[in-house]
Enzyme design. Structure first.
Site, mmCIF file in Angstrom:
data_model
loop_
_atom_site.group_PDB
_atom_site.id
_atom_site.type_symbol
_atom_site.label_atom_id
_atom_site.label_comp_id
_atom_site.label_asym_id
_atom_site.label_seq_id
_atom_site.Cartn_x
_atom_site.Cartn_y
_atom_site.Cartn_z
ATOM 1 N N LYS A 103 -9.483 3.286 7.914
ATOM 2 C CA LYS A 103 -9.656 4.438 7.328
ATOM 3 C C LYS A 103 -10.702 5.479 7.224
ATOM 4 O O LYS A 103 -11.503 6.248 6.874
ATOM 5 C CB LYS A 103 -10.085 4.693 5.552
HETATM 6 O O1 S5P Z 1 -3.835 4.084 -0.948
HETATM 7 C C1 S5P Z 1 -3.594 2.689 -1.178
HETATM 8 C C2 S5P Z 1 -4.091 2.882 0.706
HETATM 9 C C3 S5P Z 1 -4.009 1.826 0.985
HETATM 10 S S1 S5P Z 1 -4.041 1.469 2.566
HETATM 11 N N1 S5P Z 1 -3.891 1.624 -1.168
HETATM 12 C C4 S5P Z 1 -3.747 0.681 -0.705
HETATM 13 O O2 S5P Z 1 -4.130 -0.243 -1.406
HETATM 14 N N2 S5P Z 1 -3.584 0.499 0.862
HETATM 15 C C5 S5P Z 1 -4.577 -1.179 1.298
HETATM 16 O O3 S5P Z 1 -3.025 -2.127 1.169
HETATM 17 C C6 S5P Z 1 -5.409 -1.086 0.678
HETATM 18 O O4 S5P Z 1 -6.559 -1.668 1.746
HETATM 19 C C7 S5P Z 1 -4.725 -3.236 1.031
HETATM 20 O O5 S5P Z 1 -5.667 -3.698 2.029
HETATM 21 C C8 S5P Z 1 -3.769 -3.155 0.926
HETATM 22 C C9 S5P Z 1 -2.529 -3.343 -0.236
HETATM 23 O O6 S5P Z 1 -3.097 -5.382 -0.795
HETATM 24 P P1 S5P Z 1 -2.103 -5.653 -2.275
HETATM 25 O O7 S5P Z 1 -2.914 -6.893 -2.195
HETATM 26 O O8 S5P Z 1 -2.027 -5.001 -3.253
HETATM 27 O O9 S5P Z 1 -0.897 -6.146 -1.857
#
Ligand code: S5P
Length: 266
Positions: free
Chosen positions: A93
């Site tokens: 990011k």
């Molecule tokens: O808006 C966003 C953008 C990103 S890249 N929301 C997110 O959650 N992410 C990323 O996606 C976050 O940094 C994490 O690595 C992943 C989601 O992980 P989860 O465990 O919630 O599925």
């Protein structure tokens, strides 16, 4: 060729090397899953590749959250990812001015040397994309930038007006691989797809087979609905790496996403 048939206009309207590479990997492995490999030890990361590598198309990293990171172990980790036919996506990011972003691609982590994709906010203006592309060029490599057009987290400040500006500028830039959209809200995602057209990919976090609220403001939507609304890749973290059986869960996400792509094309 299978990728051309399966991806249709997403393939024909997108000539970026890395975008086509992703679409081919997804077809070879029949999965639209990018694993958010948010484990904080090298052993935990290696274990993920070994267990779920065959069910995913890309591996998303946060290189700066690993406690026992060393250049040597990271090098081995990236080789293991390549051997498993995975794109490596550093979710850094970036958000600074172009010249500094270029330098941040080097430094201790030397992201330019091993990443195929990185994320960036467009808050500082479109030169950030040139800076990141210059970073890859500095080491003779190719890569693609995913711009954050939406976010999955509650209360985020990426309002529709901001999103449409990111899309307008991003669509016009050949260094842009695609956009990060919000996988937890299919209706918002469908609007994003309409604005983006077929020329760029949309990847979506905020996806889980168990929809609802996650930790600390994260929100989750259903993988099939995200793909039907226009997502080309579902980014799944805890749904896989915190599961009791990560291999089985990764395969479930692979099948849900791949079947939805086939359904979308009918
Ligand atoms: O808006 C966003 C953008 C990103 S890249 N929301 C997110 O959650 N992410 C990323 O996606 C976050 O940094 C994490 O690595 C992943 C989601 O992980 P989860 O465990 O919630 O599925």
């Amino acid at each position: 060729m299978q990728a051309e048939r399966v991806w249709g206009r997403r393939w024909s309207e997108n000539t970026l090397v890395m975008a086509r590479k992703y679409m081919e990997v997804a077809c070879r492995k029949q999965t639209l899953v990018c694993l958010a490999a948010d484990r904080n030890t090298m052993a935990g990361l290696f274990e993920l590749i070994e267990k779920v590598g065959s069910s995913i198309a890309a591996l998303k990293t946060h290189v700066d959250l690993v406690d026992d990171w060393t250049a040597e172990s990271w090098d081995r980790f990236c080789k293991a990812a390549q051997d498993a036919d995975l794109l490596i996506f550093e979710d850094r990011k970036f958000a600074d001015i172009g010249g500094i972003s270029r330098k941040q691609m080097a430094g201790v982590y030397n992201i330019r040397a091993w990443s195929d994709l990185v994320t960036a906010h467009l808050i500082s203006g479109p030169d950030i994309v040139d800076g990141l592309q210059a970073g890859w060029s500095d080491v003779g490599r190719n890569g693609g930038v995913l711009l954050l057009a939406q976010m999955s987290s509650r209360g985020n400040l990426l309002k529709p007006e901001y999103t449409s500006q990111v899309v307008a500028k991003g669509k016009a830039h050949e260094g842009v691989f695609g956009f990060i959209g919000n996988g937890s809200r299919p209706e918002e995602l469908a609007l994003l797809r309409e604005a983006v057209g077929d020329g760029k990919l949309i990847w979506t976090p905020g996806v889980n087979l168990a929809v609802g609220d996650g930790e600390m403001g994260q929100r989750y939507g259903d993988p099939r609905e995200a793909v039907l609304a226009g997502s080309d890749c579902i980014i799944v973290g805890s749904g896989i790496h915190k599961a009791e059986n990560p291999a089985q869960q990764a395969q479930a996400y692979a099948e849900a996403s791949w079947n939805a792509l086939i359904e979308r094309n009918k």
